[in-house]
Each structure stands twice: as structure tokens, then as C-alpha cells.
Design a protein around this motif. Sequence first.
Motif, PDB file in Angstrom:
ATOM      1  N   LYS A 215     -11.327  -1.242  -9.375  1.00  0.00           N
ATOM      2  CA  LYS A 215     -10.633  -1.789  -8.221  1.00  0.00           C
ATOM      3  C   LYS A 215      -9.133  -1.528  -8.348  1.00  0.00           C
ATOM      4  CE  LYS A 215      -9.826  -6.216  -6.022  1.00  0.00           C
ATOM      5  NZ  LYS A 215      -9.991  -7.670  -6.162  1.00  0.00           N
TER       6      LYS A 215
ATOM      7  N   LEU B   3      -3.626   3.597  -6.212  1.00  0.00           N
ATOM      8  CA  LEU B   3      -3.419   4.879  -5.542  1.00  0.00           C
ATOM      9  C   LEU B   3      -2.953   4.682  -4.100  1.00  0.00           C
ATOM     10  CD1 LEU B   3      -6.547   6.801  -6.848  1.00  0.00           C
ATOM     11  CD2 LEU B   3      -4.186   7.435  -7.260  1.00  0.00           C
ATOM     12  N   GLY B   4      -2.621   3.444  -3.758  1.00  0.00           N
ATOM     13  CA  GLY B   4      -2.137   3.192  -2.404  1.00  0.00           C
ATOM     14  C   GLY B   4      -3.274   3.117  -1.396  1.00  0.00           C
ATOM     15  N   ILE B   5      -4.390   2.555  -1.811  1.00  0.00           N
ATOM     16  CA  ILE B   5      -5.523   2.391  -0.905  1.00  0.00           C
ATOM     17  C   ILE B   5      -5.654   0.905  -0.591  1.00  0.00           C
ATOM     18  CG2 ILE B   5      -8.031   2.610  -0.740  1.00  0.00           C
ATOM     19  CD1 ILE B   5      -7.688   5.127  -2.517  1.00  0.00           C
ATOM     20  N   THR B   6      -5.961   0.596   0.665  1.00  0.00           N
ATOM     21  CA  THR B   6      -6.012  -0.810   1.066  1.00  0.00           C
ATOM     22  C   THR B   6      -7.220  -1.506   0.435  1.00  0.00           C
ATOM     23  OG1 THR B   6      -7.248  -0.135   2.999  1.00  0.00           O
ATOM     24  CG2 THR B   6      -4.894  -0.463   3.302  1.00  0.00           C
TER      25      THR B   6
ATOM     26  N   PHE C 163     -13.324   7.016 -10.955  1.00  0.00           N
ATOM     27  CA  PHE C 163     -14.345   6.451 -10.076  1.00  0.00           C
ATOM     28  C   PHE C 163     -15.691   7.086 -10.421  1.00  0.00           C
ATOM     29  CE2 PHE C 163     -10.476   6.583  -7.328  1.00  0.00           C
ATOM     30  CZ  PHE C 163     -10.201   5.238  -7.419  1.00  0.00           C
TER      31      PHE C 163
ATOM     32  N   HIS D 259     -10.245  11.161  -3.052  1.00  0.00           N
ATOM     33  CA  HIS D 259     -10.480   9.795  -2.581  1.00  0.00           C
ATOM     34  C   HIS D 259      -9.265   9.207  -1.851  1.00  0.00           C
ATOM     35  CE1 HIS D 259     -11.913   5.687  -2.609  1.00  0.00           C
ATOM     36  NE2 HIS D 259     -10.878   5.303  -3.314  1.00  0.00           N
ATOM     37  N   ALA D 260      -8.126   9.209  -2.538  1.00  0.00           N
ATOM     38  CA  ALA D 260      -6.927   8.609  -1.947  1.00  0.00           C
ATOM     39  C   ALA D 260      -6.297   9.525  -0.904  1.00  0.00           C
ATOM     40  CB  ALA D 260      -5.912   8.276  -3.045  1.00  0.00           C
TER      41      ALA D 260
ATOM     42  N   ARG E 238       2.656   1.766  -3.388  1.00  0.00           N
ATOM     43  CA  ARG E 238       1.835   2.290  -4.487  1.00  0.00           C
ATOM     44  C   ARG E 238       1.594   3.789  -4.345  1.00  0.00           C
ATOM     45  NH1 ARG E 238      -2.071  -2.848  -4.181  1.00  0.00           N
ATOM     46  NH2 ARG E 238      -0.780  -4.304  -5.356  1.00  0.00           N
ATOM     47  N   LYS E 239       1.797   4.335  -3.143  1.00  0.00           N
ATOM     48  CA  LYS E 239       1.730   5.791  -3.005  1.00  0.00           C
ATOM     49  C   LYS E 239       2.949   6.422  -3.643  1.00  0.00           C
ATOM     50  CE  LYS E 239      -0.997   5.829   1.168  1.00  0.00           C
ATOM     51  NZ  LYS E 239      -0.824   5.655   2.614  1.00  0.00           N
TER      52      LYS E 239
ATOM     53  N   VAL F 139       0.837  -1.200   0.000  1.00  0.00           N
ATOM     54  CA  VAL F 139       0.000   0.000   0.000  1.00  0.00           C
ATOM     55  C   VAL F 139       0.875   1.254   0.000  1.00  0.00           C
ATOM     56  CG1 VAL F 139      -1.682   1.292   1.362  1.00  0.00           C
ATOM     57  CG2 VAL F 139      -1.965  -1.160   1.035  1.00  0.00           C
TER      58      VAL F 139
ATOM     59  N   SER G 183      -8.147   2.089  -7.683  1.00  0.00           N
ATOM     60  CA  SER G 183      -8.096   2.452  -6.274  1.00  0.00           C
ATOM     61  C   SER G 183      -6.858   1.856  -5.598  1.00  0.00           C
ATOM     62  CB  SER G 183      -9.372   1.968  -5.585  1.00  0.00           C
ATOM     63  OG  SER G 183      -9.372   2.326  -4.239  1.00  0.00           O
ATOM     64  N   LEU G 184      -6.597   0.581  -5.877  1.00  0.00           N
ATOM     65  CA  LEU G 184      -5.422  -0.048  -5.263  1.00  0.00           C
ATOM     66  C   LEU G 184      -4.136   0.641  -5.704  1.00  0.00           C
ATOM     67  CD1 LEU G 184      -6.387  -3.809  -5.603  1.00  0.00           C
ATOM     68  CD2 LEU G 184      -6.359  -2.447  -3.520  1.00  0.00           C
TER      69      LEU G 184
ATOM     70  N   HIS H  31     -10.537  -0.690   2.261  1.00  0.00           N
ATOM     71  CA  HIS H  31     -11.038   0.663   2.001  1.00  0.00           C
ATOM     72  C   HIS H  31     -11.546   0.770   0.558  1.00  0.00           C
ATOM     73  CE1 HIS H  31     -11.487   4.806   3.303  1.00  0.00           C
ATOM     74  NE2 HIS H  31     -11.078   5.188   2.107  1.00  0.00           N
TER      75      HIS H  31
ATOM     76  N   PHE I 269      -7.999   8.995   2.346  1.00  0.00           N
ATOM     77  CA  PHE I 269      -7.559   7.735   2.949  1.00  0.00           C
ATOM     78  C   PHE I 269      -6.182   7.907   3.580  1.00  0.00           C
ATOM     79  CE2 PHE I 269      -5.262   3.682   2.645  1.00  0.00           C
ATOM     80  CZ  PHE I 269      -6.024   2.971   3.550  1.00  0.00           C
TER      81      PHE I 269
ATOM     82  N   MET J 200      -1.116  12.334  -5.315  1.00  0.00           N
ATOM     83  CA  MET J 200      -0.489  11.553  -4.239  1.00  0.00           C
ATOM     84  C   MET J 200       1.003  11.845  -4.121  1.00  0.00           C
ATOM     85  SD  MET J 200      -2.936   9.964  -2.932  1.00  0.00           S
ATOM     86  CE  MET J 200      -2.085   8.858  -1.805  1.00  0.00           C
TER      87      MET J 200
ATOM     88  N   THR K   7     -15.276   2.002  -0.255  1.00  0.00           N
ATOM     89  CA  THR K   7     -15.523   3.312  -0.858  1.00  0.00           C
ATOM     90  C   THR K   7     -15.662   3.277  -2.375  1.00  0.00           C
ATOM     91  OG1 THR K   7     -13.163   3.733  -0.973  1.00  0.00           O
ATOM     92  CG2 THR K   7     -14.314   4.569   0.962  1.00  0.00           C
ATOM     93  N   VAL K   8     -15.224   2.203  -3.011  1.00  0.00           N
ATOM     94  CA  VAL K   8     -15.335   2.152  -4.474  1.00  0.00           C
ATOM     95  C   VAL K   8     -16.256   1.017  -4.911  1.00  0.00           C
ATOM     96  CG1 VAL K   8     -14.091   1.839  -6.637  1.00  0.00           C
ATOM     97  CG2 VAL K   8     -13.075   3.198  -4.807  1.00  0.00           C
TER      98      VAL K   8
ATOM     99  N   LYS L  18     -17.645   8.914  -9.215  1.00  0.00           N
ATOM    100  CA  LYS L  18     -17.880   9.938  -8.195  1.00  0.00           C
ATOM    101  C   LYS L  18     -17.648  11.280  -8.860  1.00  0.00           C
ATOM    102  CE  LYS L  18     -15.650   6.989  -4.702  1.00  0.00           C
ATOM    103  NZ  LYS L  18     -16.336   6.874  -3.435  1.00  0.00           N
TER     104      LYS L  18
END
Lengths: 273, 295
Positions: free
Chosen positions: B164, B170-173, A119, A129-130, A106-107, A103, B167-168, B176, A133, A186, B180-181, A121
Motif C-alpha cells: 500500500k 508513487l503518487g497514486i490516490t 507489486f 502502474h503509476a 509524492r510524484k 498525491v 503505491s501511495l 486507485h 494512473f 515518475m 489496482t493493488v 504484477k
Amino acid sequence: MVTAIKERITLDVTAQEYREFQPEHILTVKNLEIFYGEKRAVNGISMDIGKNNVTALIGPSGCGKSTFLRSINRMNDLIPGARAEGEILYEDLNILSDDINVVALRKEIGMVFQKPNPFPKSIYENITHALKFAGMKKKSVLDEIVEESLQKAALWDEVKDRLHKSALSLSGGQQQRLCIARTIAMKPTVILLDEPSSALDPISNAKVEDLIVDLKKDYSIIIVTHNMQQASRISDKTAFFLSGDLIEYDDTEKIFTNPSVQKTEEYISGRFG
Amino acid sequence: MNSKTADRIATGAFIAIAIIIVSILAGLFFYIFINGLKYISFDFLTTPSSNVRAGGGIRDQLFNSFYILFITMLITVPIGIGGGIYMAEYAKPGKVTDLIRTCIEVLSSLPSIVIGMFGLLVFVNTTGWGYTILGGALALTVFNLPTMVRTTEDAIRAVPRDLKEASLALGITHWHTIKTVILPTAFPSILTGAILASGRVFGEAAALLFTAGLSTPRLDYANWNPFSEQSPLNIFRPAETLAVHIWSVNTQGLIPDVEAVSSGSAAVLVISVLIFNLGARWIGSIIHKRVTATK
């Protein structure tokens, strides 16, 4: 690796200074092999990826370039049966090691995909979003980052009046720039682009290309592309892959004017692939 | 036969099938409304039922139907969605997962009378509760849960993999990302599943006969203490639902106006289901629009 550490110790510098002192490579790939089950997709490649460079990966479909790209931020972890051997060093850490926090990785190493995938949204929420988080909650900070990253992605002027409208109301090219914006929000060091403009029309494509050249001031960029002109226009270095092997890796100018391997020349001149 | 004729025949056949389905539905509605609407009055909806005299209403039965539905969904929805998430996102493909999936399918096709007997043994006798709303709700959960798990799993699987990965990347678990998605994107299909499951609860009689019982204590609607015997909110009281009431007045009713009560009840039941469906969809679409920023 050992000599690098020795050098760092003997020079008596901090890690930060060391990185500035030796800035040319952001990633070092050593004997990387990637398997899908029994099938080997990438056969022991080794290469250095330049810092603040655009590195293009070219080659016919199924040559392993996307597989390689996706292993750099461990997206292949999602594919059952996929595994990687060898090393990809990022700041002296082996990205492929089991104890890497994927995790967090990936940032640092962001990715933009072939098909624009915002998304469902609002435009604003796509970017926050990110960030939310990651713990950023303050509206003023979020507003600022949203504007900054949309500016950088050359999208701000087109969307600033409708930030809270659905991202799906944007055109394909705008969606892709939004995906780039949310990745740079990010503040990664490396951005991986998997054929980012293959689903776009020529005008959107030109915008995305300009953007990529602009972004290399701040980021190291690795791009997979099927478009030879694109690779020659925007990249500093080009790597040619064929059936899982790295055939040739050199300055883009050299690859496109005077390649040293026969196969490379055949591919870029369109004789196969 | 050339392909053009075949195409025409196929189109015709499907239109015919559609017409048949719509006319069966329209016929049913028409029959129920023609027979029932004339008995529905404010009095009918607000007086308690009577066991012997004519002129009883369905106040408690109507309330019980909605209340059991509410309790059942309160249990079913969280567990069902959790199970669906597990099946779609966490379960490793293999023999164990296949076995779980088979079990879920078998469970959802069990006859409701069998579930009722099971409920009698477990939720009525073993627990010592007697006939209760909670027992009824748990029995209904047993056959609603599989539907809920299955629809949630399918809804999650239908979410594009791109989203999916986005989102992953972007460093999201994983969790989460699901929260959220994936779940917001799958929400409309999950809602449809929940509405279908609710429809079954409204119409279910067999499973409730032995679990929630055939009677309702004298209720005081001003009493909101859920632990009081007279409170309608007490989940440890017997509760006859509308569907059970229709069955019981028709099979063992002593009242002279069986025809009126059962036809009226049937119409009320159908209208309730209709209102509930449309209402749930309306609220769902408002939520979905807010989440996805589509106006």
C-alpha cells in the motif's frame, strides 16, 4: 523566506530562472517537530538539503531519522496520531501544510523502502502502474519509459527478456532496483531512500550504491542508512541524529574525519548505537 | 512429562482430529452417493417435479438453486466487498466502528429461520411481492452479507502494508491503490469468502421457505423474457430450491417415490456444490495468475 521572495521580485526573473540561479538547496527544513500522539519523535530540527546531492541521515535506531524522511513525502499521514509542526520548504511551498496535494507531492518526491516491495504484477506493470494512473496510456510511450527507467536502474540487461514475468520472480537485489526504477519512471526531483540496501547481500548492495551515486546527476537523494561505510562512500553531506535531535550536519568528509561534536565521533567510531 | 513427549502427544492429537474430520466427511459423501447416485438419470434432471405421481424430476429446483445463488451473489458481492473495504481502509478506529463490527457479527450468527420470518414480513408482505426469487435472494443476502464483509475486511488487512505504501509513495490516490493493488492482492481470500457464502445459499432451506416459497410456476425454458410469468429468469416468481424441495418432499410429500426423489436430490445438491466450488476456484486462479503475471 520574505527576503527570498523580495530577491526574486527585485531580480525580475521567472521562478524557473530563479531556481537555476539559486540551485544549491532543494529542501529547507525549519524547526521541524514530529509527534506520535503525545510522544515527540523529532525535536525541532533545521537543515538545508542540497540539490543534486546525496544526503545521508545516520543515527541509532529510534533517533527519528526515518520519521523525518517519511515526513518529506507525507508518508506519516498514514500513521494514526502522527503530526508534524514547523516547515519543510520545497520550491517555496510548505510541504507540511494542510492544503498540499499529497498525491501530486509524492510524484515529485518519490520513495524507496527498506524491504523491496514490488507489486505482485509483471515487471513491466510495476513500472507502468503509476504512469497509467498519471494518464499515460500510449503503449509506445510506456515502452520507452519502461526501458529508460530500467536502464537507469541498471536492471534492463537482466530483465529485458522477461518484462512480462512476475516481479516476484526477481532476486531481492533486482527487486530493489525495480523499486528504484519505478520511482524514477515518475521523474521525481527528490528520491527518499529508507535503508534501501539493508535487506540485500553485499553484491546487490554494491550495485544499489553505484546506482545511487549515478542517480544524483538527475535527482536529489536523501538516504537513511545504518551502514557507516555506505554513508561515507556515497553521500556528499551527512546528518547525525540522536534521540530526535540533529546533532551534527556537515560535509560527509568532515563528519567522518573530523567531527566537531564528541557524540558524532563516538557514534561513527562504533562506541555506541 | 518432558517436552519431547508433549510434542509427540500434541502431534498425535492433531493427526487424530484430522482423521476424524476427514472420515466424517468421507462417510457423509459415501452415504449420500450410495443412496442417491442410483436415482440420478438424465430424466431425473430434466423433468419437472410432480406433486402426486411417481417419476417426477428436479429440473426447476436445480435451476432455481443456481438462479437464486446468482441473484444473491449479485447483491452480496458488491455490497459485501464495499463494506469490507470501508471497514479495513476508511473506518476510523473507535466506538462507532466497534459497534458496526459487533452488529455484523450478531447478524451473521442469527438463526436462518429468524431471517426467514424477517424476510416474510419485509420482502413478502410489506413489499407486496408475495413469494419471489428476489425476496429469497434478499433474505439470503441478509445473512451472507456479514460473512462477505468480514472476509473482505480480513483479506484486505492481510495485504502487506508495504504494498500500500509503495503505491501511495508513487503518487497514486488511496482509491486507485485499493482498486489496482490491494483488491487484486486480496482476491484469492475474498474469493474463498464468496465461495463459503455461496455454499450456505445452496444448502439453505429455512430462510427460503417463507420468502421464495414452496412452489414453482410452470416454466418455459425457451422464454428468456425476464418479465414474462413463464420465464425462468423472472425474479418476481416463486421458486422452490433443491434444499427446500428435499425438505418438502420429506415432510409433506404425497408422491410414492419420496425416498428416490429426496436421495437423488441430495446427491445432486452435493455434486452441484462440489462442481461450483471447484469451478469457482479454477476460474479464480486463472484470473489471479493473469493479474499477478505468474504463469
